[in-house]
Each structure stands twice: as C-alpha cells, then as structure tokens.
Write a protein that holds these residues in place. Structure first.
Motif, PDB file in Angstrom:
ATOM      1  N   PRO A  17      32.685  40.334  46.019  1.00  0.00           N
ATOM      2  CA  PRO A  17      33.857  39.634  46.560  1.00  0.00           C
ATOM      3  C   PRO A  17      34.798  39.215  45.431  1.00  0.00           C
ATOM      4  CG  PRO A  17      31.946  38.195  46.561  1.00  0.00           C
ATOM      5  CD  PRO A  17      31.467  39.547  46.123  1.00  0.00           C
ATOM      6  N   ILE A  18      36.070  39.166  45.742  1.00  0.00           N
ATOM      7  CA  ILE A  18      37.078  38.734  44.780  1.00  0.00           C
ATOM      8  C   ILE A  18      37.615  37.389  45.256  1.00  0.00           C
ATOM      9  CG2 ILE A  18      39.308  39.257  43.739  1.00  0.00           C
ATOM     10  CD1 ILE A  18      38.636  42.222  44.175  1.00  0.00           C
ATOM     11  N   PHE A  19      37.580  36.394  44.364  1.00  0.00           N
ATOM     12  CA  PHE A  19      38.025  35.050  44.708  1.00  0.00           C
ATOM     13  C   PHE A  19      39.264  34.696  43.902  1.00  0.00           C
ATOM     14  CE2 PHE A  19      33.418  34.903  45.467  1.00  0.00           C
ATOM     15  CZ  PHE A  19      33.395  34.424  46.766  1.00  0.00           C
ATOM     16  N   ARG A  20      40.129  33.926  44.520  1.00  0.00           N
ATOM     17  CA  ARG A  20      41.245  33.314  43.793  1.00  0.00           C
ATOM     18  C   ARG A  20      40.758  31.981  43.251  1.00  0.00           C
ATOM     19  NH1 ARG A  20      45.809  36.159  44.915  1.00  0.00           N
ATOM     20  NH2 ARG A  20      45.834  37.294  46.863  1.00  0.00           N
ATOM     21  N   GLU A  21      41.459  31.466  42.284  1.00  0.00           N
ATOM     22  CA  GLU A  21      41.034  30.207  41.674  1.00  0.00           C
ATOM     23  C   GLU A  21      40.978  29.078  42.696  1.00  0.00           C
ATOM     24  OE1 GLU A  21      42.220  27.253  37.985  1.00  0.00           O
ATOM     25  OE2 GLU A  21      43.420  29.034  38.362  1.00  0.00           O
ATOM     26  N   SER A  22      41.880  29.104  43.624  1.00  0.00           N
ATOM     27  CA  SER A  22      41.898  28.044  44.638  1.00  0.00           C
ATOM     28  C   SER A  22      40.723  28.168  45.613  1.00  0.00           C
ATOM     29  CB  SER A  22      43.220  28.080  45.405  1.00  0.00           C
ATOM     30  OG  SER A  22      43.367  29.344  46.037  1.00  0.00           O
ATOM     31  N   ASP A  23      40.135  29.381  45.720  1.00  0.00           N
ATOM     32  CA  ASP A  23      39.004  29.589  46.628  1.00  0.00           C
ATOM     33  C   ASP A  23      37.669  29.162  46.022  1.00  0.00           C
ATOM     34  OD1 ASP A  23      40.796  30.703  48.397  1.00  0.00           O
ATOM     35  OD2 ASP A  23      40.362  32.772  47.767  1.00  0.00           O
ATOM     36  N   LEU A  24      37.624  28.999  44.701  1.00  0.00           N
ATOM     37  CA  LEU A  24      36.362  28.679  44.044  1.00  0.00           C
ATOM     38  C   LEU A  24      35.949  27.243  44.318  1.00  0.00           C
ATOM     39  CD1 LEU A  24      36.864  30.381  40.568  1.00  0.00           C
ATOM     40  CD2 LEU A  24      35.450  31.160  42.463  1.00  0.00           C
TER      41      LEU A  24
END
Length: 164
Positions: A17-24
């Motif tokens: 999966p690829i996460f954005r910084e805000s999703d972490l």
C-alpha cells in the motif's frame, strides 16, 4: 491508543500500500518489538538464569556502549580424578556380546587383480607381440579402467607412466 507493529517479509507477489503523510498514524504510540536474538543453544536452556543475564548485559552494552562483565559458569575440568574414585563413579556395565557382525571376503576379492582377460584380450595381446605376461596385462588393464573411471581422457604421458 497503542498499536503493535509486526515485521513482515516483503515479496514481489504482494502489492504494497502507498500512504500519504497525512494518512500515517502517529508513530510515537507504535511499539516495535525487536526480534529475539538467536542464542545458539537449545530451547530448554534459553531460560537458564546465567544465560539470560549474559544476554541482557550484552544488549545493554550494545545500546549504551558500556562494557558490562558477565559470564556463564562452567564446571572446572582442569584436573583429573583418582582412578579408584573414577571406577567408583563410573561402573563398567558393558558386556561383550556373543554374536558380533562378521564379514568375510572371498579369496577372489582379496587376492589378485579384479580384471579378467577374455578371448578378445588374448587376441589383442598376441597381435601386440610384446613380451608381457597375462598377469601383467591384467594389472595394466585394471589401471586403465581405474583411470578412465575418473577421467575419460588418456594422454600419452599417462600411458607411458602405466607401462613403466
């Protein structure tokens, strides 16, 4: 909220999966469990007090850089005991069995050359017209078979070596 994090092997078969910084999630609340150190001893012995103390001291030394002395006690084996004391501690209970495994070679296996001449070899030896006995010819042919079993190429130097 405390979240545990388990390390998984990355393979090319599973999509990542690829996460954005805000999703972490907040990384301060995640506890990462360090994998257990491979001790090299049997599982039953891993719980032994002195071993655990030495491993803990090693981990502290790795983290802090401090030199911490720890050792695992072993019995002193630098001396020998008296023969009478040895015989008292270790009774000889072994009895020789009456039926042992026995092996007997045949006479042909032990004596002589394993190569046997046939009629074709006799014709070849006569055509060669060399003063060579049948026993010597069998020994030479046995050496040829032994050499060709290990390597299929015979050089003239190896032939000269065999005939000398």
């Amino acid at each position: 909220m405390v979240t545990t994090f388990r390390v998984r092997k990355i393979t090319a078969k599973l999509p990542l999966p690829i996460f954005r910084e805000s999703d972490l999630p907040d990384m301060e609340n995640i506890q990462r469990h360090a994998p257990e150190i491979e001790t090299g001893v049997e599982k039953e012995e891993e719980t032994e007090h002195h071993l655990q103390a030495a491993l803990s001291a090693h981990q502290v030394a790795v983290r802090t850089g401090a030199k911490i002395e720890s050792h695992i006690p072993v019995p002193d084996a630098s001396f020998t005991i008296d023969k009478n004391e040895y015989e008292q501690l270790y009774n000889k209970t072994h009895k020789e069995t009456s039926a042992l495994i026995r092996y007997s070679c045949t006479v042909e296996d032990v004596i002589g050359c394993p190569y046997f001449m046939d009629e074709e070899d006799e014709r070849f030896l006569k055509a060669l017209n060399v003063d060579l006995s049948e026993d010597d010819f069998e020994k030479i042919m046995n050496e040829f078979e032994h050499l060709t079993k290990n390597s299929l190429i015979l050089t003239p130097q190896s032939l000269v070596y065999l005939l000398v």
